[in-house]
Design a protein around this motif. Structure first.
Motif, PDB file in Angstrom:
ATOM      1  N   ARG A   1       9.098 120.602  27.866  1.00 20.39           N
ATOM      2  CA  ARG A   1       8.484 119.484  28.589  1.00 20.39           C
ATOM      3  C   ARG A   1       7.250 118.990  27.850  1.00 20.39           C
ATOM      4  N   GLN A   2       6.458 119.914  27.295  1.00 18.88           N
ATOM      5  CA  GLN A   2       5.291 119.510  26.513  1.00 18.88           C
ATOM      6  C   GLN A   2       5.712 118.711  25.288  1.00 18.88           C
TER       7      GLN A   2
ATOM      8  N   ARG B   1       6.640 111.093  24.006  1.00 16.40           N
ATOM      9  CA  ARG B   1       6.254 109.867  24.695  1.00 16.40           C
ATOM     10  C   ARG B   1       4.945 109.320  24.132  1.00 16.40           C
ATOM     11  N   GLU B   2       4.022 110.240  23.780  1.00 18.21           N
ATOM     12  CA  GLU B   2       2.771 109.797  23.159  1.00 18.21           C
ATOM     13  C   GLU B   2       3.047 109.099  21.836  1.00 18.21           C
TER      14      GLU B   2
ATOM     15  N   ARG C   1       6.522 115.273  26.285  1.00 18.34           N
ATOM     16  CA  ARG C   1       5.300 114.489  26.515  1.00 18.34           C
ATOM     17  C   ARG C   1       4.736 113.997  25.186  1.00 18.34           C
ATOM     18  N   GLN C   2       4.752 114.877  24.193  1.00 22.47           N
ATOM     19  CA  GLN C   2       4.254 114.474  22.877  1.00 22.47           C
ATOM     20  C   GLN C   2       5.118 113.372  22.278  1.00 22.47           C
TER      21      GLN C   2
END
Length: 245
Positions: free
Chosen positions: A144-145, A151-152, A148-149
Motif C-alpha cells: 500500500r505504501q 500516486r505521488e 501511495r508512492q
C-alpha cells in the motif's frame, strides 16, 4: 548474468544473526517478525552488494529473488519503445523490491550509489509468509505504501511547468527521507541531474535551469552538488501547486 555478490550457505543453513543489529529492520518487511522468529528469516537470507550504476536485475528477467535495501539507493526504470529510459522511482533503505512482481521483474533496478541489500529466494520467502501470517500482513502494508508512492509519482508527472515538477519532487523526496529516518532538510539527493530528468520527463538542461531558478527565488540553497536545503517549504509547496506538505 549480473555480477552480484551473494553470501552462500551450505545446507543445512544456520541463522546469520545479522537482523538483530540492523538499523533498517524497524522499517523493513522483517519488522513484523519477533526476535524469536528472526532466525527463520536469517536462514534464508543472503547479502547482495552493488557498485554505483550496477544492475540488480533488468526488466523481463525471471523473478527468483526478492530484496530489502539496507543501505544506498536503488532506481527503478522502464525502457520506452523509442529506446529512452523512464525512471519510475527511487528506493531508500527499508524499501523492498521483487516481492510484488509476477514471474518476471516488471522494471529494471540499478544502484544509484554503492548499495547493500538483503536477498531472499522468492519461493522460500513465500513459504515463510505462509507460516507467519503477520509477515504477509506487513507485505500488504508495504505494498500500500508503494502504491501511495506511485500516486505521488503520477502527481509529479502531471504537473505542467518544470518548476512545479521539481518543487513537487523535492517535497516528496524530503517527506520520504523523514519517513525513512533520514535527514529531510538539507535533503541529500545522491542521484544525478540526468536521473532526475528521466524521472520528471524533462531534459537535464531544464532540470538544471529550474534548480537555479528556485535558488534565485530564495526557495532553496545548493550548498553541495547533491545537497538541497529547502529554505521556505510553504512557498515551495505553493510553487508545486499549493499542495499541503
Amino acid at each position: 548474468m549480473h555480477s552480484l555478490v551473494y553470501s552462500q550457505k551450505m545446507f543445512p543453513r544456520q541463522a546469520c544473526n545479522a537482523c538483530g543489529g540492523c538499523e533498517t529492520r524497524h522499517m523493513a518487511l522483517c519488522a513484523a517478525l519477533g526476535l524469536d522468529e528472526l532466525p527463520e528469516l536469517e536462514r534464508i537470507m543472503g547479502s547482495t552488494k552493488l557498485d554505483a550504476n550496477q544492475a540488480l536485475f533488468e526488466e523481463g528477467d525471471s523473478r527468483r529473488r526478492a530484496y530489502t535495501l539496507t543501505s544506498g539507493m536503488i532506481r527503478l526504470s522502464l525502457a520506452l519503445p523509442d529506446g529512452r529510459r523512464q525512471i519510475t522511482g527511487f528506493l531508500m533503505p527499508g524499501d523492498y523490491l521483487g516481492l510484488a512482481d509476477e514471474d518476471t521483474y516488471l522494471q529494471t533496478a540499478e544502484a544509484v550509489v554503492p548499495s547493500v541489500l538483503c536477498s531472499f529466494s522468492v519461493n522460500e520467502m513465500d513459504a515463510l509468509m505462509e507460516r507467519y501470517g503477520h509477515l504477509k500482513d506487513r507485505l500488504y502494508e508495504m505494498t500500500r505504501q508503494a502504491l501511495r508512492q506511485a500516486r505521488e509519482s503520477q502527481m509529479i508527472l502531471g504537473r505542467l511547468a518544470p518548476s512545479e515538477k521539481v518543487a513537487s519532487f523535492l517535497l516528496v523526496m524530503s517527506a520520504r527521507a523523514a519517513e525513512h529516518g533520514l535527514t529531510d532538510n538539507p535533503l541529500h539527493l545522491p542521484m544525478t541531474r540526468t536521473d532526475i530528468a528521466d524521472y520528471l520527463g524533462l531534459t537535464i538542461e531544464t532540470v538544471s535551469r529550474t534548480f537555479t531558478k528556485l535558488k534565485t527565488q530564495g526557495l532553496i540553497r545548493l550548498p553541495e552538488p547533491h545537497l538541497v536545503e529547502i529554505v521556505d517549504k510553504r512557498l515551495l509547496a505553493a510553487v508545486a501547486g499549493n499542495i499541503a506538505y
